[in-house]
Design a protein around this motif. Structure first.
Motif, PDB file in Angstrom:
ATOM      1  N   GLU A   4       1.685  10.646  -6.452  1.00  0.00           N
ATOM      2  CA  GLU A   4       0.226  10.619  -6.575  1.00  0.00           C
ATOM      3  C   GLU A   4      -0.181   9.286  -7.197  1.00  0.00           C
ATOM      4  N   LEU A   5      -0.889   8.466  -6.450  1.00  0.00           N
ATOM      5  CA  LEU A   5      -1.340   7.182  -6.944  1.00  0.00           C
ATOM      6  C   LEU A   5      -2.666   7.317  -7.681  1.00  0.00           C
ATOM      7  N   THR A   6      -3.037   6.274  -8.387  1.00  0.00           N
ATOM      8  CA  THR A   6      -4.225   6.320  -9.235  1.00  0.00           C
ATOM      9  C   THR A   6      -5.067   5.062  -9.017  1.00  0.00           C
ATOM     10  N   HIS A   7      -6.225   5.057  -9.652  1.00  0.00           N
ATOM     11  CA  HIS A   7      -6.978   3.829  -9.854  1.00  0.00           C
ATOM     12  C   HIS A   7      -6.484   3.194 -11.164  1.00  0.00           C
ATOM     13  N   PHE A   8      -6.908   1.962 -11.421  1.00  0.00           N
ATOM     14  CA  PHE A   8      -6.608   1.297 -12.691  1.00  0.00           C
ATOM     15  C   PHE A   8      -7.923   0.753 -13.233  1.00  0.00           C
ATOM     16  N   ILE A   9      -8.464   1.453 -14.213  1.00  0.00           N
ATOM     17  CA  ILE A   9      -9.802   1.155 -14.726  1.00  0.00           C
ATOM     18  C   ILE A   9      -9.755   1.036 -16.239  1.00  0.00           C
ATOM     19  N   ASN A  10     -10.304  -0.068 -16.736  1.00  0.00           N
ATOM     20  CA  ASN A  10     -10.383  -0.296 -18.181  1.00  0.00           C
ATOM     21  C   ASN A  10      -9.017  -0.239 -18.859  1.00  0.00           C
ATOM     22  N   GLY A  11      -8.011  -0.761 -18.163  1.00  0.00           N
ATOM     23  CA  GLY A  11      -6.679  -0.842 -18.733  1.00  0.00           C
ATOM     24  C   GLY A  11      -5.873   0.437 -18.661  1.00  0.00           C
ATOM     25  N   GLU A  12      -6.351   1.427 -17.925  1.00  0.00           N
ATOM     26  CA  GLU A  12      -5.655   2.715 -17.858  1.00  0.00           C
ATOM     27  C   GLU A  12      -5.566   3.214 -16.419  1.00  0.00           C
ATOM     28  N   HIS A  13      -4.516   3.984 -16.150  1.00  0.00           N
ATOM     29  CA  HIS A  13      -4.425   4.684 -14.879  1.00  0.00           C
ATOM     30  C   HIS A  13      -5.390   5.859 -14.894  1.00  0.00           C
ATOM     31  N   VAL A  14      -6.196   5.955 -13.841  1.00  0.00           N
ATOM     32  CA  VAL A  14      -7.227   6.991 -13.773  1.00  0.00           C
ATOM     33  C   VAL A  14      -7.038   7.766 -12.479  1.00  0.00           C
ATOM     34  N   ALA A  15      -6.898   9.081 -12.595  1.00  0.00           N
ATOM     35  CA  ALA A  15      -6.728   9.920 -11.416  1.00  0.00           C
ATOM     36  C   ALA A  15      -8.003   9.926 -10.581  1.00  0.00           C
ATOM     37  N   GLY A  16      -7.830  10.071  -9.272  1.00  0.00           N
ATOM     38  CA  GLY A  16      -8.990  10.148  -8.395  1.00  0.00           C
ATOM     39  C   GLY A  16      -9.788  11.410  -8.648  1.00  0.00           C
ATOM     40  N   ALA A  17     -11.119  11.302  -8.544  1.00  0.00           N
ATOM     41  CA  ALA A  17     -11.999  12.437  -8.821  1.00  0.00           C
ATOM     42  C   ALA A  17     -12.831  12.852  -7.611  1.00  0.00           C
ATOM     43  N   SER A  18     -12.708  12.104  -6.510  1.00  0.00           N
ATOM     44  CA  SER A  18     -13.568  12.392  -5.355  1.00  0.00           C
ATOM     45  C   SER A  18     -13.066  13.576  -4.535  1.00  0.00           C
ATOM     46  N   GLY A  19     -11.787  13.923  -4.696  1.00  0.00           N
ATOM     47  CA  GLY A  19     -11.207  14.973  -3.871  1.00  0.00           C
ATOM     48  C   GLY A  19     -10.738  14.472  -2.507  1.00  0.00           C
ATOM     49  N   ARG A  20     -10.911  13.184  -2.262  1.00  0.00           N
ATOM     50  CA  ARG A  20     -10.472  12.604  -0.988  1.00  0.00           C
ATOM     51  C   ARG A  20      -9.255  11.715  -1.236  1.00  0.00           C
ATOM     52  N   PHE A  21      -8.284  11.781  -0.332  1.00  0.00           N
ATOM     53  CA  PHE A  21      -7.049  11.009  -0.475  1.00  0.00           C
ATOM     54  C   PHE A  21      -6.638  10.445   0.884  1.00  0.00           C
ATOM     55  N   GLY A  22      -5.881   9.377   0.838  1.00  0.00           N
ATOM     56  CA  GLY A  22      -5.281   8.812   2.038  1.00  0.00           C
ATOM     57  C   GLY A  22      -3.775   8.777   1.883  1.00  0.00           C
ATOM     58  N   ASP A  23      -3.057   8.960   2.995  1.00  0.00           N
ATOM     59  CA  ASP A  23      -1.605   8.926   2.947  1.00  0.00           C
ATOM     60  C   ASP A  23      -1.102   7.482   2.921  1.00  0.00           C
ATOM     61  N   VAL A  24      -0.109   7.239   2.082  1.00  0.00           N
ATOM     62  CA  VAL A  24       0.608   5.970   2.066  1.00  0.00           C
ATOM     63  C   VAL A  24       1.949   6.210   2.743  1.00  0.00           C
ATOM     64  N   MET A  25       2.252   5.387   3.759  1.00  0.00           N
ATOM     65  CA  MET A  25       3.436   5.622   4.574  1.00  0.00           C
ATOM     66  C   MET A  25       4.504   4.575   4.295  1.00  0.00           C
ATOM     67  N   ASN A  26       5.743   4.937   4.558  1.00  0.00           N
ATOM     68  CA  ASN A  26       6.824   3.961   4.648  1.00  0.00           C
ATOM     69  C   ASN A  26       6.972   3.627   6.131  1.00  0.00           C
ATOM     70  N   PRO A  27       6.577   2.428   6.568  1.00  0.00           N
ATOM     71  CA  PRO A  27       6.624   2.112   7.995  1.00  0.00           C
ATOM     72  C   PRO A  27       8.031   2.116   8.581  1.00  0.00           C
ATOM     73  N   ASN A  28       9.048   2.002   7.734  1.00  0.00           N
ATOM     74  CA  ASN A  28      10.429   2.037   8.221  1.00  0.00           C
ATOM     75  C   ASN A  28      10.829   3.418   8.716  1.00  0.00           C
ATOM     76  N   THR A  29      10.273   4.452   8.094  1.00  0.00           N
ATOM     77  CA  THR A  29      10.693   5.819   8.398  1.00  0.00           C
ATOM     78  C   THR A  29       9.599   6.681   8.994  1.00  0.00           C
ATOM     79  N   GLY A  30       8.330   6.245   8.833  1.00  0.00           N
ATOM     80  CA  GLY A  30       7.212   7.072   9.267  1.00  0.00           C
ATOM     81  C   GLY A  30       6.925   8.221   8.327  1.00  0.00           C
ATOM     82  N   GLU A  31       7.519   8.188   7.134  1.00  0.00           N
ATOM     83  CA  GLU A  31       7.323   9.271   6.163  1.00  0.00           C
ATOM     84  C   GLU A  31       6.204   8.952   5.186  1.00  0.00           C
ATOM     85  N   VAL A  32       5.519  10.008   4.747  1.00  0.00           N
ATOM     86  CA  VAL A  32       4.499   9.867   3.706  1.00  0.00           C
ATOM     87  C   VAL A  32       5.209   9.698   2.366  1.00  0.00           C
ATOM     88  N   THR A  33       4.914   8.617   1.660  1.00  0.00           N
ATOM     89  CA  THR A  33       5.541   8.361   0.362  1.00  0.00           C
ATOM     90  C   THR A  33       4.563   8.480  -0.801  1.00  0.00           C
TER      91      THR A  33
END
Length: 499
Positions: A4-33
């Motif tokens: 689970e990735l985050t934003h970086f705001i005011n020097g801290e990792h901040v979890a997303g609050a919108s409820g919307r997410f995008g998949d980050v892929m490994n293009p070598n394998t086609g897997e969601v990482t």
């Protein structure tokens, strides 16, 4: 398991609050990482307020101390080069050596920004008038923002925030949602280098986040790199909201090959510049323009076995020439252009569509493709394909060849290969393209010069990095000062002059 990735705001990792997410892929394998949060306008505003709170103190920090943070950051980039390159390759797909180059070219702009005490100096005129001195100063703008692309997730953010923050601004970076981990890591290292919290913030997102930046009343300047259609949208929308905007778009970079060119050098350079990073570079050479049939025949004959012999493999394999493209959708898009080129009548000398890497059949791999006898009326010539595809456009004369990049809708980079100094000088002077290489395949200027294309490759009047970057991220204030030894009686109702 996907992280689970985050934003970086005011020097801290901040979890997303919108409820919307995008998949980050490994293009070598086609897997969601990973899953990256897609920010709402409210989350963007939170970052803007953090940056606004940090701005006055950072702007008041003297240039030498700002430069020391840049020096520290440079050292940390060098110390963490391997980690950054591996992180970049895992999400983008470019090979490790190329990922290190991505980081290095960004680091070079940080080196340039270390000279900010000199770069941000104003001008002074003593005795501009009777008892009058005049001086100017370059001051930061405030909270500024950069919207960066997937293909250079280290270099382009540093091109933007390196100069902007050195000038005293605070910064919001909206990276590509395809490979967001490197910009987040850069923000962590920047904090470690001594930057105050809130000076550099990273907010992940899609169009909603972009629109929030463009409409936000507290952001006076925005830099963008991406496709031309979106660059034009960013420029028009930002300008409509009263912002200063530089928006770099797409490209179709030509290499003119004269009959006297060193063909071995030409072929080596075209292989690297056309197929490196799977062609996903805005400065990739995607059109080779040989002058004369004999030159064209020699070129295609030399290119064909080299393209067929390209080593396409995992981004982590040291002997891979290039790795996968960034996504399945992009792979299908590039393959679709090859289908289209055949329908348009181009000759497909090498077909990379059927490539599959054993054991990694779900990866987004594609072999190198080479078209010959492409003509300027074809869509594969006019569009930016952004993949491992090189087109050969045959011309009869130097004048015909030189006219092609000038007439094209894009004007990012161009190269000419020749031993004739007069031809090279004439070409460099007259071609309507922003960056020119003479026997150089990818003419990306060094950090102390400036990067920017012409026509639909760039919207806005100011280029990136170099002294142009300092101008973009600052505003000029001019002071007229008089300290009279005596006070004259009476008022003057005439506009002041220096007579």
């Amino acid at each position: 398991m996907a992280k689970e990735l985050t934003h970086f705001i005011n020097g801290e990792h901040v979890a997303g609050a919108s409820g919307r997410f995008g998949d980050v892929m490994n293009p070598n394998t086609g897997e969601v990482t990973g899953r990256t949060p897609l920010a709402s306008a409210a989350e963007m505003d939170k970052a803007v307020q953090a940056a606004a709170a940090a701005f006055p103190g950072w702007a008041a920090t003297n240039p030498q101390r700002r430069a020391r943070v840049m020096f520290n950051f440079k050292r940390l980039l060098e110390d963490n080069m391997d980690e950054l390159a591996e992180l970049l390759s895992a999400e983008h797909g470019k090979v490790i050596a190329d990922s290190k180059g991505d980081v290095q070219r960004g680091l070079e702009v940080i080196e340039f920004a270390c000279g900010i005490p000199h770069l941000q100096k104003g001008e002074f005129t003593e005795g501009a008038g009777p008892g009058i001195d005049m001086y100017s100063m370059r001051q930061p703008l405030g909270v500024v923002a950069g919207i960066t692309p997937f293909n250079f997730p280290a270099m382009i953010p540093m091109w933007m925030f390196g100069v902007a923050i050195a000038c005293g601004n605070s910064f919001i970076c909206k990276p590509s949602e395809k490979d967001p981990s490197v910009p987040i890591r850069l923000a962590e290292l920047f904090m470690e280098a001594g930057a105050p919290a809130g000076v550099l913030n990273v907010v992940n997102g899609d169009k909603e986040a972009v629109d929030a930046i463009l409409a936000h009343p507290q952001i006076p300047a925005v830099s963008f790199v991406g496709s031309s259609d979106i660059a034009q949208y960013v420029y028009a929308t930002g300008a409509a909201h009263g912002k200063r905007v530089q928006a770099m778009g797409g490209a179709k970079n030509h290499a003119i090959i004269m009959p006297d060119a060193d063909m071995d050098q030409v072929v080596n350079d075209l292989i690297g510049a056309g197929y490196g990073s799977a062609g996903e570079r805005c400065m990739a050479i995607s059109v080779a323009v040989p002058v004369g049939e004999e030159t064209a025949d020699r070129l295609v004959a030399a290119l064909k076995p080299r393209v067929e012999g390209l080593k396409v493999g995992l981004s982590t394999e040291p002997d891979s020439d290039y790795g996968p493209v960034v996504s399945k959708a992009h792979l299908e898009k590039v393959q679709g252009y090859i289908d289209l080129g055949l329908k348009e009548g181009a000759e497909l000398v090498v077909d990379g569509r059927g490539f599959s890497l054993q054991g990694y059949e779900n990866g987004y791999f594609m072999g190198g493709s080479l078209f010959d006898k492409v003509t300027p009326d074809m869509k594969i010539y006019n569009d930016e394909i952004f993949g491992p595809v090189l087109s050969v456009v045959r011309t009869k004369t130097f004048e015909e060849a030189a006219a092609l990049p000038t007439k094209h809708q894009y004007g990012n980079g161009v190269a000419i290969y020749t031993r004739d100094g007069d031809a090279a000088r004439s070409f460099a002077s007259q071609v309507q393209v922003g960056m020119v290489g003479i026997n150089v395949p990818i003419p990306v200027p060094l950090a102390y010069h400036t990067f920017g294309g012409w026509k639909r490759s760039a919207f806005g009047d100011t280029n990136q990095h170099g002294t142009e970057g300092v101008k973009f991220w600052t505003k000029v204030k001019t002071v007229t000062s008089r300290w009279p030894s005596g006070v004259k009686e009476g008022a003057s109702f005439v506009i002041p002059t220096m007579e």
